[in-house]
Write a protein that holds these residues in place. Structure first.
Motif, PDB file in Angstrom:
ATOM      1  N   GLU A  40       0.823  -1.223   0.000  1.00 12.88           N
ATOM      2  CA  GLU A  40       0.000   0.000   0.000  1.00 12.88           C
ATOM      3  C   GLU A  40       0.848   1.260   0.000  1.00 12.88           C
ATOM      4  N   ALA A  41       2.036   1.145   0.615  1.00 10.02           N
ATOM      5  CA  ALA A  41       2.937   2.314   0.657  1.00 10.02           C
ATOM      6  C   ALA A  41       3.730   2.420  -0.638  1.00 10.02           C
ATOM      7  N   ASP A  42       3.427   1.550  -1.608  1.00 10.88           N
ATOM      8  CA  ASP A  42       4.074   1.603  -2.921  1.00 10.88           C
ATOM      9  C   ASP A  42       5.529   1.136  -2.898  1.00 10.88           C
ATOM     10  N   VAL A  43       5.838   0.182  -2.017  1.00 10.09           N
ATOM     11  CA  VAL A  43       7.187  -0.394  -2.006  1.00 10.09           C
ATOM     12  C   VAL A  43       7.273  -1.397  -3.162  1.00 10.09           C
ATOM     13  N   ASN A  44       8.429  -1.451  -3.786  1.00 12.18           N
ATOM     14  CA  ASN A  44       8.683  -2.359  -4.900  1.00 12.18           C
ATOM     15  C   ASN A  44       8.364  -3.810  -4.498  1.00 12.18           C
ATOM     16  N   LEU A  45       7.717  -4.539  -5.390  1.00 14.46           N
ATOM     17  CA  LEU A  45       7.243  -5.883  -5.064  1.00 14.46           C
ATOM     18  C   LEU A  45       8.378  -6.823  -4.649  1.00 14.46           C
ATOM     19  N   ASP A  46       9.488  -6.800  -5.388  1.00 10.41           N
ATOM     20  CA  ASP A  46      10.617  -7.675  -5.031  1.00 10.41           C
ATOM     21  C   ASP A  46      11.170  -7.326  -3.657  1.00 10.41           C
ATOM     22  N   VAL A  47      11.167  -6.051  -3.370  1.00  9.93           N
ATOM     23  CA  VAL A  47      11.674  -5.604  -2.067  1.00  9.93           C
ATOM     24  C   VAL A  47      10.734  -6.111  -0.960  1.00  9.93           C
ATOM     25  N   VAL A  48       9.443  -6.032  -1.226  1.00 11.82           N
ATOM     26  CA  VAL A  48       8.469  -6.521  -0.234  1.00 11.82           C
ATOM     27  C   VAL A  48       8.697  -8.004   0.027  1.00 11.82           C
ATOM     28  N   LYS A  49       8.900  -8.756  -1.051  1.00 11.31           N
ATOM     29  CA  LYS A  49       9.092 -10.210  -0.904  1.00 11.31           C
ATOM     30  C   LYS A  49      10.334 -10.509  -0.077  1.00 11.31           C
ATOM     31  N   PHE A  51      11.961  -8.573   1.912  1.00 11.06           N
ATOM     32  CA  PHE A  51      11.832  -8.029   3.273  1.00 11.06           C
ATOM     33  C   PHE A  51      11.044  -8.988   4.160  1.00 11.06           C
ATOM     34  N   THR A  52       9.918  -9.466   3.655  1.00 12.65           N
ATOM     35  CA  THR A  52       9.074 -10.326   4.504  1.00 12.65           C
ATOM     36  C   THR A  52       9.749 -11.690   4.734  1.00 12.65           C
ATOM     37  N   GLU A  53      10.518 -12.147   3.756  1.00 15.68           N
ATOM     38  CA  GLU A  53      11.223 -13.424   3.972  1.00 15.68           C
ATOM     39  C   GLU A  53      12.301 -13.275   5.051  1.00 15.68           C
ATOM     40  N   GLN A  54      13.044 -12.181   4.980  1.00 13.75           N
ATOM     41  CA  GLN A  54      14.074 -11.934   6.008  1.00 13.75           C
ATOM     42  C   GLN A  54      13.425 -11.821   7.377  1.00 13.75           C
ATOM     43  N   LEU A  55      12.296 -11.147   7.380  1.00 19.02           N
ATOM     44  CA  LEU A  55      11.607 -10.938   8.652  1.00 19.02           C
ATOM     45  C   LEU A  55      11.075 -12.270   9.197  1.00 19.02           C
ATOM     46  N   ARG A  56      10.626 -13.122   8.292  1.00 20.25           N
ATOM     47  CA  ARG A  56      10.140 -14.442   8.727  1.00 20.25           C
ATOM     48  C   ARG A  56      11.272 -15.186   9.464  1.00 20.25           C
ATOM     49  N   THR A  57      12.462 -15.160   8.865  1.00 19.97           N
ATOM     50  CA  THR A  57      13.601 -15.849   9.489  1.00 19.97           C
ATOM     51  C   THR A  57      13.869 -15.256  10.872  1.00 19.97           C
ATOM     52  N   ARG A  58      13.851 -13.938  10.939  1.00 18.29           N
ATOM     53  CA  ARG A  58      14.093 -13.284  12.229  1.00 18.29           C
ATOM     54  C   ARG A  58      13.034 -13.664  13.266  1.00 18.29           C
ATOM     55  N   LEU A  59      11.754 -13.616  12.836  1.00 17.04           N
ATOM     56  CA  LEU A  59      10.675 -13.834  13.802  1.00 17.04           C
ATOM     57  C   LEU A  59      10.622 -15.283  14.269  1.00 17.04           C
ATOM     58  N   LYS A  60      10.956 -16.203  13.378  1.00 18.87           N
ATOM     59  CA  LYS A  60      10.923 -17.624  13.753  1.00 18.87           C
ATOM     60  C   LYS A  60      11.971 -17.905  14.818  1.00 18.87           C
ATOM     61  N   SER A 261      12.420   1.424  -1.043  1.00 23.79           N
ATOM     62  CA  SER A 261      12.823   0.537  -2.142  1.00 23.79           C
ATOM     63  C   SER A 261      14.209   0.834  -2.687  1.00 23.79           C
ATOM     64  N   ILE A 262      14.612   2.099  -2.659  1.00 19.76           N
ATOM     65  CA  ILE A 262      15.745   2.528  -3.477  1.00 19.76           C
ATOM     66  C   ILE A 262      17.048   1.808  -3.156  1.00 19.76           C
ATOM     67  N   ARG A 263      17.354   1.645  -1.890  1.00 27.96           N
ATOM     68  CA  ARG A 263      18.637   1.055  -1.518  1.00 27.96           C
ATOM     69  C   ARG A 263      18.721  -0.400  -2.004  1.00 27.96           C
ATOM     70  N   SER A 264      17.623  -1.101  -1.801  1.00 28.24           N
ATOM     71  CA  SER A 264      17.609  -2.505  -2.161  1.00 28.24           C
ATOM     72  C   SER A 264      17.622  -2.700  -3.683  1.00 28.24           C
ATOM     73  N   VAL A 265      16.892  -1.853  -4.408  1.00 31.50           N
ATOM     74  CA  VAL A 265      16.831  -1.992  -5.865  1.00 31.50           C
ATOM     75  C   VAL A 265      18.121  -1.502  -6.524  1.00 31.50           C
ATOM     76  N   MET A 266      18.640  -0.390  -6.030  1.00 28.03           N
ATOM     77  CA  MET A 266      19.777   0.254  -6.714  1.00 28.03           C
ATOM     78  C   MET A 266      21.125  -0.034  -6.068  1.00 28.03           C
ATOM     79  N   GLY A 267      21.123  -0.367  -4.809  1.00 28.89           N
ATOM     80  CA  GLY A 267      22.395  -0.527  -4.091  1.00 28.89           C
ATOM     81  C   GLY A 267      23.091   0.805  -3.849  1.00 28.89           C
TER      82      GLY A 267
END
Ligand code: GDP
Length: 296
Positions: A40-49, A51-60, A261-267
């Protein structure tokens, strides 16, 4: 700034109850909600994916620490992951070992380039440096005037084009002479923009980059333009090469997608953010402070 994203995060975190570790269902639910908030905040789809995967690892693997409740534990994990997404550390401007440090600003028309050039000049002047501004947006004479007015306000000299000069390359000898004579330590170059990317603009900017050899070639992006600014950044980086970005208009109601999004997409790092129209409304970018603002 980022109000709806902040509100969303708050709602997600408030739903987490109980005292023990999060159940798998709770992790799934939390991640699902965070995914929606980011999209909803217009974050790039790949970045969202990612991000949530990294967060899953952290939360588990997260253990509820002494003195923290499960929601606070989740908050801490989300916070750390957002800081990571924003680049972890503050990225300082690089200064040349031999002065002057040339900083070239680029961006689309209306992104806030000219204002940011003056804000940066003010920033350096505040730390006692001798600064020179160069008005090389010759496509728009009003831009030269605008920079001259701003330069006067902050007591920084501005070099503009001589009568009849239409190619900013031709200003270089005069600019160089000026910075040698004035012993300037920082030279900030405002360049032409367009409403959209075009080949002539890219050629002009590439030529200027080659000529001035800036220590920092920075792209100025309007945070309100969301995903579009990530496409713009890619185009500038592929054709000209950028060292980092400055986001403007963070005082408006930007949704946060571009910044996240920018840092993750562009480095490439975010170096400064503009938080108002006034000359002192430019702040160095701190990933942890920005994460606190986003998460609330
Ligand atoms: P340029 O065409 O890229 O050189 O853009 P300008 O520097 O002329 O800026 C375009 C408009 O954006 C102006 O009205 C500026 O005052 C405004 N602006 C620039 N930076 C900021 C900012 O950080 N916050 C706000 N609210 N307005 C900004």
């Amino acid at each position: 700034m980022f109000e709806s994203l902040t509100e969303r995060f708050d709602r997600v975190l408030r739903k987490i109850t109980g005292r023990g570790l999060l159940s798998e269902a709770q992790v799934d639910e939390t991640l699902r909600e965070i995914r929606v908030a980011l999209l909803e905040a217009d974050v790039n789809l790949d970045v969202v994916k990612s991000f949530t995967e990294q967060l899953r690892t952290r939360l588990k693997g997260a253990e509820v620490k002494e003195g923290l409740t499960p929601p606070q534990t989740v908050l801490k994990e989300v916070f750390d992951e957002v800081v990571h997404l924003l680049g972890d550390q503050k990225a300082n401007l690089q200064l040349s070992s031999k002065p002057p440090t040339v900083i070239m600003l680029m961006g689309l028309q209306g992104s806030g380039k000219t204002t940011t050039a003056a804000k940066l000049a003010y920033h350096f002047r505040q730390s006692g440096r001798r600064v020179l501004l160069v008005a090389s947006d010759l496509a728009r004479l009003a831009a030269v005037e605008q920079l001259k007015v701003l330069g006067e306000q902050i007591n920084v000299p501005v070099v503009g084009p001589e009568e009849g000069v239409s190619n900013p390359r031709d200003m270089f000898p005069k600019v160089r002479k000026k910075w040698i004579e004035g012993m300037h330590e920082v030279v900030i170059l405002d360049t032409a923009g367009r409403l959209s990317i075009d080949q002539n603009l890219m050629k002009e900017l590439s030529d200027l980059r080659e000529l001035y050899k800036p220590k920092e070639a920075l792209l100025v992006l309007d945070a309100m333009t969301g995903q579009e600014s990530v496409h713009v950044a890619k185009a500038f980086d592929e054709t000209i090469g950028i060292d980092g970005v400055i986001f403007t208009k963070l005082d408006g109601d930007a949704r946060g997608g571009a910044i996240l999004s920018i840092r993750s997409v562009m480095g490439k790092p975010i170096k400064f953010v503009g938080v108002g129209e006034k000359i002192d409304k430019l702040e160095p970018f701190h990933p942890d402070r920005m994460a606190s603002r986003i998460i609330g």
